[in-house]
Design a protein around this motif. Structure first.
Motif, short mmCIF file in Angstrom:
data_model
loop_
_atom_site.label_atom_id
_atom_site.label_comp_id
_atom_site.label_asym_id
_atom_site.label_seq_id
_atom_site.Cartn_x
_atom_site.Cartn_y
_atom_site.Cartn_z
N THR A 159 0.81 -1.06 0.09
CA THR A 159 0.13 -0.05 0.03
C THR A 159 0.81 1.21 -0.04
O THR A 159 1.99 1.35 0.72
CB THR A 159 -0.70 0.06 1.27
OG1 THR A 159 -1.78 -1.35 1.08
CG2 THR A 159 -1.84 1.11 1.23
N LEU A 160 0.46 2.27 -0.86
CA LEU A 160 0.85 3.45 -0.73
C LEU A 160 0.17 4.46 0.05
O LEU A 160 -1.06 4.72 -0.13
CB LEU A 160 1.17 4.06 -2.10
CG LEU A 160 1.77 5.54 -2.50
CD1 LEU A 160 3.30 5.78 -2.05
CD2 LEU A 160 1.32 5.76 -3.77
N VAL A 161 0.72 5.26 0.83
CA VAL A 161 0.31 6.24 1.83
C VAL A 161 0.87 7.42 1.49
O VAL A 161 2.06 7.48 1.71
CB VAL A 161 0.10 5.71 3.31
CG1 VAL A 161 -0.64 6.67 4.32
CG2 VAL A 161 -0.43 4.30 3.44
N GLU A 162 0.00 8.56 1.21
CA GLU A 162 0.50 9.95 1.31
C GLU A 162 -0.03 10.55 2.43
O GLU A 162 -1.44 10.55 2.48
CB GLU A 162 0.12 10.39 0.00
CG GLU A 162 0.79 9.78 -1.32
CD GLU A 162 0.14 10.04 -2.49
OE1 GLU A 162 0.95 9.51 -3.62
OE2 GLU A 162 -0.81 10.70 -2.79
N VAL A 163 0.68 11.25 3.13
CA VAL A 163 0.12 11.99 4.07
C VAL A 163 0.38 13.46 4.17
O VAL A 163 1.81 13.78 3.92
CB VAL A 163 0.72 11.38 5.77
CG1 VAL A 163 0.28 12.21 7.01
CG2 VAL A 163 0.40 9.79 6.03
#
Length: 195
Positions: free
Chosen positions: A114-118
């Motif tokens: 999973t790619l998570v962008e915060v």
């Protein structure tokens, strides 16, 4: 001529009622903390977008402070997290402040990288120097850390696949141990990747 509103039997009860109303509004009861709850983000182009109300009911972490910033009507705007002083780096068993995902949305990312962008803003005082993110579920999973520049930005985290995902874990990171250092999270974008 004397007005009826200034009669003591009318004026003093009205003044007391008005004072109670002013005090009640000033404590902003709609902005008080709420218990942790499951949230559903918006789905956009296959990505789960968590912002505003989706950041409004996180599960607590004993190693961090967290506060949901709300408007006057109690609607969640952003999530502030800060590391409590003298904390070690996160280990796979640490939970972090967790955004609890609905089962349907958690199933979209379970068992897949999973790619998570915060997206975040540094706090004006005591900004954290980094952020760690993890997929939280039934089994411990690793934390991925990134350094956070001292201006509003977006950090990208490539997380390994994890089974039975139930939440996104967040942890502010700072080498300073004299006080709490943190970040204000404005948006989280979660993109499941192909295995």
């Amino acid at each position: 001529m004397r007005l009826w509103i200034f009669h003591p039997l009318v004026f003093y009860p009205l003044a007391a009622l008005l004072a109670l109303l002013v005090v009640g509004v000033s404590v902003q009861p709609l902005a008080w903390p709420r218990p942790a709850g499951i949230v559903s983000g918006q789905i956009e182009d296959g990505a789960i977008i968590l912002r505003a109300d989706a950041l409004g009911a996180p599960a607590a972490d004993p190693r961090q402070h967290h506060i949901v910033m709300r408007d006057f009507l109690g609607r969640a705007q952003t999530l502030r997290i800060a590391q409590i002083p003298d904390q070690p780096p996160p280990s796979p068993s640490d939970e972090g402040v967790r955004i609890l995902l609905s089962p349907e949305q958690a199933a979209l990312i379970g068992g897949r990288p999973t790619l998570v962008e915060v997206s975040y803003q540094p706090l004006p005082v005591n900004a954290a120097s980094g952020l760690a993110v993890s997929l939280r579920g039934a089994t411990p999973s690793p934390w991925v850390q990134r350094t956070s520049p001292p201006q509003a930005a977006m950090l990208r985290f490539e997380l390994p696949a994890s089974s039975n995902v139930a939440a996104i874990g967040l942890r502010a990171i700072s080498p300073g141990n004299d006080q709490a250092y943190g970040l204000e999270i404005t948006r989280i974008r979660i993109v499941p990747q192909e295995s």
